[in-house]
Design a protein around this motif. Structure first.
Motif, PDB file in Angstrom:
ATOM      1  N   UNK A   1       0.806  -1.219   0.000  1.00  0.00           N
ATOM      2  CA  UNK A   1       0.000   0.000   0.000  1.00  0.00           C
ATOM      3  C   UNK A   1       0.841   1.272   0.000  1.00  0.00           C
ATOM      4  N   UNK A   2       2.157   1.123  -0.009  1.00  0.00           N
ATOM      5  CA  UNK A   2       3.044   2.276   0.162  1.00  0.00           C
ATOM      6  C   UNK A   2       2.905   3.301  -0.965  1.00  0.00           C
ATOM      7  N   UNK A   3       2.963   2.830  -2.219  1.00  0.00           N
ATOM      8  CA  UNK A   3       2.880   3.748  -3.355  1.00  0.00           C
ATOM      9  C   UNK A   3       1.533   4.464  -3.369  1.00  0.00           C
ATOM     10  N   UNK A   4       0.482   3.708  -3.174  1.00  0.00           N
ATOM     11  CA  UNK A   4      -0.877   4.263  -3.157  1.00  0.00           C
ATOM     12  C   UNK A   4      -1.022   5.324  -2.062  1.00  0.00           C
ATOM     13  N   UNK A   5      -0.430   5.077  -0.913  1.00  0.00           N
ATOM     14  CA  UNK A   5      -0.523   6.012   0.206  1.00  0.00           C
ATOM     15  C   UNK A   5       0.310   7.262  -0.037  1.00  0.00           C
ATOM     16  N   UNK A   6       1.467   7.101  -0.669  1.00  0.00           N
ATOM     17  CA  UNK A   6       2.376   8.234  -0.892  1.00  0.00           C
ATOM     18  C   UNK A   6       1.907   9.167  -1.997  1.00  0.00           C
ATOM     19  N   UNK A   7       1.216   8.627  -2.988  1.00  0.00           N
ATOM     20  CA  UNK A   7       0.871   9.395  -4.187  1.00  0.00           C
ATOM     21  C   UNK A   7       0.156  10.719  -3.895  1.00  0.00           C
ATOM     22  N   UNK A   8      -0.831  10.776  -2.985  1.00  0.00           N
ATOM     23  CA  UNK A   8      -1.507  12.057  -2.738  1.00  0.00           C
ATOM     24  C   UNK A   8      -0.596  13.145  -2.176  1.00  0.00           C
ATOM     25  N   UNK A   9       0.600  12.760  -1.731  1.00  0.00           N
ATOM     26  CA  UNK A   9       1.511  13.730  -1.122  1.00  0.00           C
ATOM     27  C   UNK A   9       2.619  14.174  -2.073  1.00  0.00           C
ATOM     28  N   UNK A  10       2.545  13.762  -3.337  1.00  0.00           N
ATOM     29  CA  UNK A  10       3.604  14.075  -4.292  1.00  0.00           C
ATOM     30  C   UNK A  10       3.816  15.569  -4.498  1.00  0.00           C
ATOM     31  N   UNK A  11       2.761  16.348  -4.389  1.00  0.00           N
ATOM     32  CA  UNK A  11       2.869  17.779  -4.674  1.00  0.00           C
ATOM     33  C   UNK A  11       3.212  18.624  -3.450  1.00  0.00           C
ATOM     34  N   UNK A  12       3.392  17.984  -2.313  1.00  0.00           N
ATOM     35  CA  UNK A  12       3.801  18.718  -1.122  1.00  0.00           C
ATOM     36  C   UNK A  12       5.262  19.159  -1.262  1.00  0.00           C
ATOM     37  N   UNK A  13       5.567  20.347  -0.752  1.00  0.00           N
ATOM     38  CA  UNK A  13       6.932  20.868  -0.847  1.00  0.00           C
ATOM     39  C   UNK A  13       7.705  20.766   0.467  1.00  0.00           C
ATOM     40  N   UNK A  14       7.032  20.403   1.544  1.00  0.00           N
ATOM     41  CA  UNK A  14       7.727  20.279   2.817  1.00  0.00           C
ATOM     42  C   UNK A  14       8.785  19.186   2.734  1.00  0.00           C
ATOM     43  N   UNK A  15       9.976  19.464   3.248  1.00  0.00           N
ATOM     44  CA  UNK A  15      11.105  18.538   3.117  1.00  0.00           C
ATOM     45  C   UNK A  15      10.848  17.188   3.770  1.00  0.00           C
ATOM     46  N   UNK A  16      10.184  17.185   4.926  1.00  0.00           N
ATOM     47  CA  UNK A  16       9.909  15.917   5.617  1.00  0.00           C
ATOM     48  C   UNK A  16       9.054  14.990   4.763  1.00  0.00           C
ATOM     49  N   UNK A  17       8.046  15.563   4.120  1.00  0.00           N
ATOM     50  CA  UNK A  17       7.150  14.757   3.299  1.00  0.00           C
ATOM     51  C   UNK A  17       7.826  14.359   1.992  1.00  0.00           C
ATOM     52  N   UNK A  18       8.542  15.311   1.374  1.00  0.00           N
ATOM     53  CA  UNK A  18       9.242  15.000   0.121  1.00  0.00           C
ATOM     54  C   UNK A  18      10.187  13.821   0.317  1.00  0.00           C
ATOM     55  N   UNK A  19      10.954  13.841   1.394  1.00  0.00           N
ATOM     56  CA  UNK A  19      11.917  12.760   1.630  1.00  0.00           C
ATOM     57  C   UNK A  19      11.238  11.453   2.008  1.00  0.00           C
ATOM     58  N   UNK A  20      10.120  11.529   2.725  1.00  0.00           N
ATOM     59  CA  UNK A  20       9.379  10.306   3.062  1.00  0.00           C
ATOM     60  C   UNK A  20       8.843   9.646   1.791  1.00  0.00           C
TER      61      UNK A  20
END
Length: 223
Positions: free
Chosen positions: A61-80
């Motif tokens: 489920x990792x890719x599916x869960x991460x996809x909605x956060x692709x456009x976030x610019x915060x470094x913590x989320x980008x690196x996660x």
């Protein structure tokens, strides 16, 4: 506090790192619920830890869960997201890295470049060839010598990946009939692998020729 919540999630996700199979279905369900709820947190660091936890607990489920956060610019989320795509991404995730790499600075940029290299090592020749100029630009233009060294090491790791592909292909050829269609395909694959190795070797030689800092050359040659 957000720092406390993020630390708690980090601790929980580390429990999964050893062997997720040892977690009972009930424990897995509870953990997954905790991580999913944390995705709605107001803190970016908490969300980043939640993404990491889900990836460790349920890779499917990792890719599916991460996809909605692709456009976030915060470094913590980008690196996660980058860590998830580095481990499990397909060609579809290539543009994420290409868009995000130049948006980070210094240490964070080095971190995402490392994830990008890990991602590339799981991809086909076309995707790798699109990525090599990005690694080359990082390696040639970073102001810090140790980051340029890291770039060289990452390019060299991709070369090593092709070494492994060559070995695997040659092993398959040994057990395949020369009259079979598979053998002809393996021959073509082997030729492409050798071509890619030559291309990467030429790139490394060009970068080291232009590098002026002896520390980069010393440590890279002794690697």
């Amino acid at each position: 506090k957000a720092k406390v919540r993020a630390h708690a999630l980090s601790t929980l996700s580390k429990l999964v790192t050893g062997d997720p199979a040892q977690i009972t279905p009930a424990e897995k369900e509870k953990l997954e619920s905790v991580f999913k709820n944390a995705l709605a947190d107001r803190s970016y660091s908490v969300i980043g830890e939640a993404l990491t936890g889900i990836a460790r607990l349920n890779p499917a489920k990792a890719i599916e869960t991460a996809k909605p956060f692709e456009n976030e610019d915060n470094e913590n989320i980008v690196l996660a997201v980058a860590r998830i795509y580095g481990d499990m991404g397909t060609r579809e995730q290539s543009d994420f890295f290409r868009k995000k790499i130049n948006g980070l600075n210094d240490f964070k940029k080095t971190s995402i470049i490392q994830e990008y290299a890990a991602y590339l090592m799981n991809q086909d020749d076309e995707t790798i060839n699109r990525g090599l100029p990005i690694l080359e630009d990082f390696t040639r233009t970073e102001s810090s010598w140790w980051r340029r060294l890291k770039g060289l090491e990452l390019i060299d790791q991709i070369y090593d990946e092709y070494d492994e592909r060559q070995f695997e292909t040659e092993q398959k050829m040994k057990t395949s009939s020369k009259q079979s269609p598979d053998f002809g395909k393996l021959q073509q694959d082997l030729q492409m692998i050798k071509s890619q190795k030559e291309k990467i070797n030429t790139l490394i030689a060009s970068i080291t020729k232009d590098e002026k800092d002896n520390r980069v050359l010393l440590f890279f040659k002794n690697d």
